[in-house]
Design an enzyme around this catalytic site. Structure first.
Site, PDB file in Angstrom:
ATOM      1  N   GLY A  96       2.016   5.929   6.676  1.00 55.18           N
ATOM      2  CA  GLY A  96       1.171   5.103   5.831  1.00 55.18           C
ATOM      3  C   GLY A  96       1.639   5.164   4.400  1.00 55.18           C
ATOM      4  O   GLY A  96       2.639   5.819   4.071  1.00 55.18           O
ATOM      5  N   ASP A 141     -11.051  -1.323   1.802  1.00 54.50           N
ATOM      6  CA  ASP A 141      -9.916  -1.726   2.644  1.00 54.50           C
ATOM      7  C   ASP A 141     -10.377  -1.932   4.086  1.00 54.50           C
ATOM      8  O   ASP A 141      -9.788  -1.398   5.023  1.00 54.50           O
ATOM      9  CB  ASP A 141      -8.806  -0.681   2.570  1.00 54.50           C
ATOM     10  CG  ASP A 141      -7.435  -1.256   2.957  1.00 54.50           C
ATOM     11  OD1 ASP A 141      -7.261  -2.487   2.855  1.00 54.50           O
ATOM     12  OD2 ASP A 141      -6.549  -0.488   3.354  1.00 54.50           O
TER      13      ASP A 141
END
Length: 341
Positions: free
Chosen positions: A21, A134
């Protein structure tokens, strides 16, 4: 090139790498008691940045403050060779992104369950004084006990200090509210807008503001009405209200949850809402179309799930887990509605 896999991270024994990530690498680990954990190890270059360490500390605080039945419970945190790490519960199940990509848009019953579960999770997030910032298909896991909204890597306490440069928008293009594209700071209404995009995307197999060039997509999100043609009638009204261009006209996550569950009649209405029907929509599976990026944003990588193993999740497990899912979702809703607000 992937970094070498460590033998252990703090007290957690590493089994394998799960994914990469923007912040670092996530590993599947074993706890001292033999359970599973997902451990996020921060990249060395970010670990050396004092500002980033403050942001990571905020992530840990955010994750601890949200009810664990809505997200991945925090198991511990610390440092491994001067690299911060965060260990959370490992949640087995596909991301919404993977599931829809494999099987197509969700049928109405399953879509309603998703809408209820994510609204419940956001209600808990907002009750803790946080904004997720998000909400997207990669950050929703379809566990047999209900949807879990994960990855608080860029969330921020509503009343907390900004940890990013002025004018930089954190989030994933295509899932940002219109006011964020204009430079406004995030608040719970932004998560509600993302909820609307997410539910429409999951039910239609396409983003409600379409695809195309950067300027075209940005202009549609700022000025055009969303395309919700084909969304089940029972959800289209709630989704349309969540996608209002005016944040003041959007419902709260709690209001959405009450609307979707029939208010005080929520327990009785959940039986039908939580039936899992994983069959693809008419015409067979439709691979969802990712929205184009919007200029002027600092995007988080949208392609790689960071908190779970990306292996396919057999459909049979969704079917055999239907009863557990229904019970888990009912308990989640009841628990969330008891939170202070």
């Amino acid at each position: 090139m992937n970094p070498p896999i460590p033998v252990a991270i703090g007290p957690y024994t590493v089994v394998r790498r799960l994914g990469e990530g923007g912040m670092g690498t996530v590993y599947l680990c074993r706890t001292a008691g033999g359970g599973d954990a997902a451990v996020k190890l921060i990249r060395p270059d970010l670990s050396a940045d004092p500002g980033f360490r403050r942001r990571f500390a905020a992530e840990v605080d955010a994750a601890r403050r949200v009810a664990s039945f809505c997200t991945a419970a925090v198991l511990g945190h610390g440092a491994h060779e001067d690299q911060p790490y965060l260990a959370t519960e490992y949640i087995d199940g596909p991301t919404l992104n993977d599931h829809v990509a494999e099987t197509g848009p969700l049928p109405p019953g399953t879509l309603h369950s998703l809408a209820v579960g994510v609204a419940a999770a956001l209600t808990a997030v907002h009750a803790a004084g946080l904004v997720h910032r998000d909400v997207k298909p990669q950050n929703v896991i379809l566990s047999i006990t209900g949807p879990r909204v994960i990855d608080f890597g860029i969330s921020r306490a509503v009343d907390g200090p900004a940890l990013t440069a002025r004018g930089v928008v954190l989030g994933t293009p295509g899932w940002l509210a219109p006011e964020q594209l204009r430079g406004a700071g995030p608040d719970p209404a932004c998560d509600v807008f993302a909820w609307g995009c997410l539910v429409a995307w999951a039910g239609l197999g396409r983003h409600p503001y379409g695809t195309g060039g950067l300027l075209a997509v940005g202009e549609r999100m700022l000025r055009a009405e969303p395309d919700l043609d084909g969304l089940p009638e029972g959800l289209s009204g709630a989704v349309r209200s969540a996608l209002s261009a005016d944040p003041a006209r959007r419902p709260t996550a709690r209001s959405l949850l009450l609307t979707l569950t029939g208010g005080d009649a929520a327990p009785a209405s959940l039986a039908a809402a939580t039936r899992l029907d994983p069959r693809p929509g008419p015409g067979g599976p439709v691979k969802p179309q990712a929205p184009a990026a919007v200029p002027g944003t600092a995007a988080t990588p949208p392609s790689t799930p960071t908190w779970r193993d990306a292996r396919p999740w057999p459909m049979r497990r969704l079917l055999t887990g239907a009863a557990a899912f229904a019970i888990g979702l009912a308990l989640l809703v009841l628990g969330v509605l008891l939170l202070p607000h």
